[in-house]
Write a protein that holds these residues in place. Structure first.
Motif, PDB file in Angstrom:
ATOM      1  N   UNK A 125      -6.990  37.452  -5.581  1.00 27.69           N
ATOM      2  CA  UNK A 125      -7.401  37.473  -3.661  1.00 27.69           C
ATOM      3  C   UNK A 125      -8.852  37.943  -3.766  1.00 27.69           C
ATOM      4  N   UNK A 126      -9.218  38.105  -4.559  1.00 28.12           N
ATOM      5  CA  UNK A 126     -10.530  38.572  -4.282  1.00 28.12           C
ATOM      6  C   UNK A 126     -11.533  37.874  -4.723  1.00 28.12           C
ATOM      7  N   UNK A 127     -11.020  36.769  -6.019  1.00 28.99           N
ATOM      8  CA  UNK A 127     -12.242  35.640  -5.931  1.00 28.99           C
ATOM      9  C   UNK A 127     -12.391  34.738  -4.752  1.00 28.99           C
ATOM     10  N   UNK A 128     -10.918  34.401  -4.107  1.00 27.88           N
ATOM     11  CA  UNK A 128     -10.376  33.442  -2.884  1.00 27.88           C
ATOM     12  C   UNK A 128     -11.806  34.083  -2.476  1.00 27.88           C
ATOM     13  N   UNK A 129     -11.670  35.609  -1.852  1.00 29.55           N
ATOM     14  CA  UNK A 129     -12.276  35.648  -0.743  1.00 29.55           C
ATOM     15  C   UNK A 129     -14.381  35.372  -0.947  1.00 29.55           C
ATOM     16  N   UNK A 130     -14.502  35.628  -2.459  1.00 28.23           N
ATOM     17  CA  UNK A 130     -16.083  36.090  -3.336  1.00 28.23           C
ATOM     18  C   UNK A 130     -16.082  33.899  -2.657  1.00 28.23           C
ATOM     19  N   UNK A 131     -14.746  33.083  -3.348  1.00 30.69           N
ATOM     20  CA  UNK A 131     -15.942  31.652  -2.931  1.00 30.69           C
ATOM     21  C   UNK A 131     -15.819  31.292  -1.624  1.00 30.69           C
ATOM     22  N   UNK A 132     -15.227  32.013  -0.342  1.00 24.56           N
ATOM     23  CA  UNK A 132     -15.415  31.712   1.120  1.00 24.56           C
ATOM     24  C   UNK A 132     -16.306  31.937   1.443  1.00 24.56           C
TER      25      UNK A 132
ATOM     26  N   UNK B  69     -10.268  21.092   8.162  1.00 22.21           N
ATOM     27  CA  UNK B  69     -10.338  22.428   8.221  1.00 22.21           C
ATOM     28  C   UNK B  69     -11.009  22.782   7.203  1.00 22.21           C
ATOM     29  N   UNK B  70     -11.470  23.834   6.583  1.00 20.59           N
ATOM     30  CA  UNK B  70     -12.517  24.552   6.428  1.00 20.59           C
ATOM     31  C   UNK B  70     -11.827  25.404   4.763  1.00 20.59           C
ATOM     32  N   UNK B  71     -11.767  25.185   4.133  1.00 19.45           N
ATOM     33  CA  UNK B  71     -11.288  25.742   3.015  1.00 19.45           C
ATOM     34  C   UNK B  71     -11.618  25.758   1.335  1.00 19.45           C
ATOM     35  N   UNK B  72     -10.989  27.196   0.987  1.00 18.12           N
ATOM     36  CA  UNK B  72     -10.968  27.128  -0.609  1.00 18.12           C
ATOM     37  C   UNK B  72     -10.196  25.996  -2.149  1.00 18.12           C
ATOM     38  N   UNK B  73     -10.765  25.586  -2.692  1.00 18.88           N
ATOM     39  CA  UNK B  73      -9.781  24.747  -3.329  1.00 18.88           C
ATOM     40  C   UNK B  73      -9.440  25.651  -4.419  1.00 18.88           C
ATOM     41  N   UNK B  74      -8.419  25.838  -4.758  1.00 19.40           N
ATOM     42  CA  UNK B  74      -7.877  26.482  -6.072  1.00 19.40           C
ATOM     43  C   UNK B  74      -7.866  25.677  -7.755  1.00 19.40           C
ATOM     44  N   UNK B  75      -8.455  25.536  -8.642  1.00 20.75           N
ATOM     45  CA  UNK B  75      -8.463  24.879  -9.520  1.00 20.75           C
ATOM     46  C   UNK B  75      -7.855  25.052 -10.730  1.00 20.75           C
TER      47      UNK B  75
ATOM     48  N   UNK C  34     -14.710  21.816   2.110  1.00 26.17           N
ATOM     49  CA  UNK C  34     -14.102  23.409   0.683  1.00 26.17           C
ATOM     50  C   UNK C  34     -15.742  23.571   1.148  1.00 26.17           C
ATOM     51  N   UNK C  35     -15.630  25.009   1.096  1.00 26.45           N
ATOM     52  CA  UNK C  35     -16.591  25.772   1.291  1.00 26.45           C
ATOM     53  C   UNK C  35     -17.062  26.218   0.046  1.00 26.45           C
ATOM     54  N   UNK C  36     -16.047  26.339  -0.929  1.00 24.45           N
ATOM     55  CA  UNK C  36     -16.122  27.460  -2.289  1.00 24.45           C
ATOM     56  C   UNK C  36     -14.787  26.929  -3.138  1.00 24.45           C
ATOM     57  N   UNK C  37     -15.418  26.973  -4.262  1.00 29.85           N
ATOM     58  CA  UNK C  37     -14.393  26.667  -5.343  1.00 29.85           C
ATOM     59  C   UNK C  37     -13.610  27.995  -6.730  1.00 29.85           C
ATOM     60  N   UNK C  38     -12.559  28.105  -6.580  1.00 33.76           N
ATOM     61  CA  UNK C  38     -12.082  29.149  -7.783  1.00 33.76           C
ATOM     62  C   UNK C  38     -11.322  28.271  -8.523  1.00 33.76           C
ATOM     63  N   UNK C  39     -11.507  29.035 -10.019  1.00 37.90           N
ATOM     64  CA  UNK C  39     -10.981  28.542 -10.952  1.00 37.90           C
ATOM     65  C   UNK C  39     -10.560  29.155 -11.697  1.00 37.90           C
ATOM     66  N   UNK C  40      -9.078  29.714 -11.817  1.00 34.46           N
ATOM     67  CA  UNK C  40      -9.038  30.370 -12.827  1.00 34.46           C
ATOM     68  C   UNK C  40      -8.563  29.715 -14.593  1.00 34.46           C
ATOM     69  N   UNK C  41      -8.824  30.787 -15.450  1.00 31.44           N
ATOM     70  CA  UNK C  41      -9.445  30.886 -15.959  1.00 31.44           C
ATOM     71  C   UNK C  41      -8.590  31.518 -17.531  1.00 31.44           C
TER      72      UNK C  41
END
Length: 340
Positions: free
Chosen positions: A136-143, A7-13, A86-93
């Motif tokens: 939430x906005x970062x996930x939308x952007x990453x995907x 399944x296409x998805x975003x990864x949160x690191x 994986x369609x994109x990656x979000x890094x919380x930092x």
């Protein structure tokens, strides 16, 4: 959110920072990175724009990170992007050094899929945390398809910045970042709509990640010029074994005669010195004599262009760990610190 293998998805690191921090009474009310990636995703609530797979990488305030930690984050980014689902990656930092890690990620990024950094200015247990909305906005952007080809981005308070040139410019306000030389890349609305101001850029040739043990002899220090500064700090760096020094100059990249002589001594010993500036915007331009930028250039210092001290230190650290020559380092700063 659980995803299937295909399944296409975003990864949160997750790496820690204020977005994951909570007050600890046993530490006198200090905020400490506490929440993991699962907690962060739950805090957003509701359905996200894309399925999300979560991975914990670190759990630290970003003021505690070093270059090795940042390289670890970059290695994890490359590992998860090996999965075609994986369609994109979000890094919380943490915001303190987000500009360094995001720039390092951009330097080594070799994939059109976006890597988006975000965080928070208010702790997770504050009365009105800003982390959930930012995430939430970062996930939308990453995907989003719009973000493909833009390299590493920073998404904060609805604004999107290119990694190169971004810096934290507010200590506590929600709109914490700016990019005075390269501007905004776009925005993300509260409903997840993405608007990017420019077309996907032509990505520069990515740099490789250095070997894990490459940092042992690659100490890089930041030394500031200021009214009345002598060469004591710079010489202490040399005595500590620095292989590189970023000189935070004044104005367009200036120092004074004593610091200039110390820079000449350092470069004669094979230490790479890069001149940046404490000024908010504009390039480093060697103009002045009597210890100014023109004399620093003659002493062997490399101008950083539009890169400020924080990102100059990251680029110099990476280049030294890769074993690049002084000529290669000067060429890299001319390219990466240039206008476009």
């Amino acid at each position: 959110m659980t995803t299937s293998q295909s399944e296409e998805h975003v990864v949160l690191l997750a790496t820690g920072g204020t977005i994951s921090s909570r007050m600890r009474e046993d530490l006198g009310g200090a905020a400490v990175a506490s929440d993991g990636a699962d907690d962060l995703l739950r805090s957003v609530g509701g359905e996200q724009a894309f399925p999300v797979r979560v991975i914990d990488v670190l759990r630290l305030g970003s003021y505690a990170l070093d270059i090795d930690d940042m390289l670890l984050v970059c290695a994890r980014i490359q590992e998860v992007l090996a999965d075609p689902a994986v369609v994109g990656v979000v890094v919380t930092h943490g915001t303190d050094t987000m500009e360094e890690t995001a720039f390092l990620a951009d330097l080594v990024h070799r994939d059109p899929r976006p890597v988006v950094f975000t965080g928070a200015q208010r702790a997770a247990d504050s009365e009105a945390p800003d982390g959930p909305g930012n995430l939430a906005r970062a996930i939308a952007l990453a995907g989003s398809a719009e973000a493909r080809g833009h390299g590493a981005l920073l998404c904060f308070a609805g604004e999107v910045f290119p990694a190169r040139g971004v810096r934290k410019t507010e200590t506590v306000r929600r709109q914490a970042f700016s990019n005075p030389d390269f501007g905004l890349a776009g925005s993300v609305r509260d409903d997840g709509g993405v608007v990017l101001e420019e077309a996907a850029r032509q990505l520069r040739e990515p740099m490789p990640l250095p070997a894990p043990d490459a940092g042992r002899a690659c100490r890089v220090d930041l030394v500031a010029s200021y009214p009345g500064a002598d060469a004591a700090h710079l010489r202490a760096s040399l005595e500590a074994g620095a292989a590189g020094i970023v000189l935070q100059g004044t104005g367009s990249g200036n120092a004074n005669p004593e610091l200039c002589r110390a820079v000449a001594d350092a470069t004669a010993r094979g230490v790479v010195v890069v001149t940046s500036t404490r000024v908010h915007a504009g390039p480093v331009v060697p103009v002045y004599g009597a210890g100014g930028g023109k004399d620093l250039l003659a002493a062997g210092a490399i101008p950083s262009g539009l890169l400020r001290p924080s990102q100059s230190l990251v680029l110099l650290s990476l280049l030294l760990r890769l074993g690049r020559s002084r000529a290669d380092i000067a060429e890299a700063f001319a390219e990466r610190g240039g206008e476009a």
